[in-house]
Motif scaffolding. Structure first.
Motif: not given
Lengths: 81, 425
Positions: A33, A38-40, A43-44, A47, A51, A56-61
């Motif tokens: 930030k 930005n938040s998108l 994420i990009e 992710s 890859r 593969k880690i859950p977003r919640t973590e």
């Protein structure tokens, strides 16, 4: 894989996704930030980095991750498993 | 899949499968996990009757038909099921048939559309109005139709996905400010000074029920030339303000808002969206807003009902008075249970239960079995540590329905959280 190599992957994806940024300005102690993401964008970057690293880690973590270095540490934990 | 419950829809967006017709292989594995299936069983449950305060559902929890008290539907003022609205829609159906059978520019504009748009513009105190077949289409269409590459779109981080999608289509730079944080908004405006800027906020934020700090937003934006304000009044039109015009009227700042968006599916009880603004920009939007001119016009049946809905909701304040009376009654009793209601200031009331997905779904199942339709809201729609139930209050609710709903919430949610040590006594 070393932590520096993981940070290099994250940096590459930050440069691919954010405009007008010099590699030298990407400090692992900063948040994405802080660099104008930005938040998108975040994420990009996360992710694409996962890859590339075949993780593969859950977003919640990842909710408590603030800086690029902390993200690399989360990735390192998974790589070490 | 191990730890299936740690994953969510946020984790399967990217797809590495070779064929585009194949979802990600681990998505299929995740969706077939029994614990995940329990969670998804709450979604797309069938309503078997109108969205009144008491209705009937076919439960996915146990496969039974069940009468339920309905705290879910957006029928805030009961207009979807109002007898006068139903009669008007039936008359519209008899006169015009089911659909508009055309896009607005060529053959889909009926006298009803023109009249309703004129009424909405007058109601919102703007020069003109454009109608859309969906609320999502309105937000996407307005942003995509107005902004261009090189422009800057700055929105509150809790704004709706339709605004994000509209900006993505427009090619404008998209920035988010921390929720209701004026310093953060000011910083972003300063960094982009000199550009064409649109700032988007919501009257009522849909997952938390709090209001935009509109006076502060106006004050900050006025420091920067060529910065316009866009307000999404999806959850506030017909309810807030002296005349029910929305949160902009509530703060007496209607003239400071450049573009006012509303949905027709919530308090109005129908379906669709609308944008009110100055006449030239509405004319421009009609030329460049894809969801307007590449979509069939809204059904005349729905518009006939909506014209009556606007009349019923604005001829006096009785419906919104009843909504606020019910909201006050309900909120006071939830407060008495010491539940975490976030910062709600509206008819949208969250009950935040915390990080446990298992507890969320178990409580949802228990409440439904007891006869209360109150759905779980999970990550990524809300933060993982703030999973919740989200109540939509309605003017239709009777005291008996509210008391029974409160009993069930007390027995299931408050007691459950108290036993788990998550509630102050």
């Amino acid at each position: 894989m070393t932590r520096d190599e993981v940070i290099a992957v994250i940096k590459k994806n930050i440069l691919d996704n954010l405009e007008d940024l010099e590699e030298s300005s990407i400090d692992p102690e900063k948040s994405m930030k802080d660099l104008g993401a930005n938040s998108l964008d975040i994420i990009e970057v996360v992710s694409c980095s996962m890859r590339e690293l075949n993780l593969k880690i859950p977003r919640t973590e990842l909710a408590d991750v603030k800086t690029i270095g902390q993200l690399a540490d989360k990735f390192m934990e998974q790589i070490g498993k | 899949m191990s730890d299936a419950l740690k994953y969510s829809l946020a984790d399967f967006f990217y797809n590495d499968s070779k064929n585009v017709l194949d979802p990600p292989s681990d998505f299929e594995e995740w969706m077939s996990d029994p614990s995940v299936r329990v969670g998804f069983s709450f979604y797309e449950q069938k309503l078997l009757a109108a969205p009144r305060s008491s209705t009937e559902i076919l439960s996915n929890v146990d496969g039974k038909k069940r009468r339920v008290i309905n705290l879910m539907s957006y029928n805030y003022l009961g207009l979807s099921t109002h007898p006068e609205v139903i009669e008007a829609a039936i008359e519209g159906l008899r006169k015009y048939g089911l659909g508009a059978s055309g896009a607005p520019l060529l053959s889909g504009t009926y006298d009803l559309h023109v009249e309703f748009a004129r009424q909405l513009a007058a109601f919102k105190g703007k020069e003109d109005c454009i109608l859309y077949s969906s609320g999502l289409g309105g937000n996407v269409g307005a942003i995509q139709g107005i902004l261009r590459k090189g422009d800057v779109f700055i929105m509150d981080e809790k704004c709706h996905k339709s605004l994000v999608d509209g900006c993505t289509l427009s090619g404008a730079k998209m920035l988010f400010f921390n929720h209701n944080n004026m310093q953060n908004l000011d910083d972003l405006l300063a960094k982009n000074k000199g550009k064409r800027i649109l700032v988007a906020v919501e009257g009522v934020y849909s997952m938390d029920g709090d209001l935009v700090k509109l006076p502060e937003v106006v004050e900050v934006c006025e420091r920067y030339p060529n910065t316009a304000i866009y307000i999404d009044e999806a959850h506030s039109t017909l309810m807030f303000g002296k005349n029910g015009k929305g949160v902009a009227e509530h703060f007496n700042l209607e003239d400071k808002v450049g573009i006012s968006f509303g949905t027709l599916s919530k308090s109005f009880g129908g379906v669709g969206g609308f944008i009110c603004s100055n006449a030239p920009i509405i004319r421009y939007l009609k030329g460049y807003s894809s969801p307007f001119h590449f979509s069939c016009a809204p059904s005349p049946v729905v518009i006939a009902g909506l014209i009556k809905a606007l009349e019923v909701a604005t001829r006096d304040s009785s419906l919104r008075d009843k909504l606020w009376e019910n909201t006050k009654y309900f909120k006071e009793r939830l407060d008495g249970m010491h539940l975490d209601l976030g910062g709600t200031e509206s008819q949208v009331i969250p009950i935040i239960i915390g990080a446990s997905g298992e507890m969320l779904y178990s409580m949802a199942a228990s409440m439904q079995t007891r006869g209360l339709f109150l759905q779980p809201v999970d990550f990524p729609a809300v933060p993982a540590e703030a999973r919740r139930f989200r109540i939509s209050m309605s003017a239709q609710l009777t005291k008996a329905e509210m008391d029974e709903a409160l009993n069930i919430i007390e027995d299931v949610v408050a007691r459950g959280m108290r036993e788990a040590g998550l509630l102050k006594t």
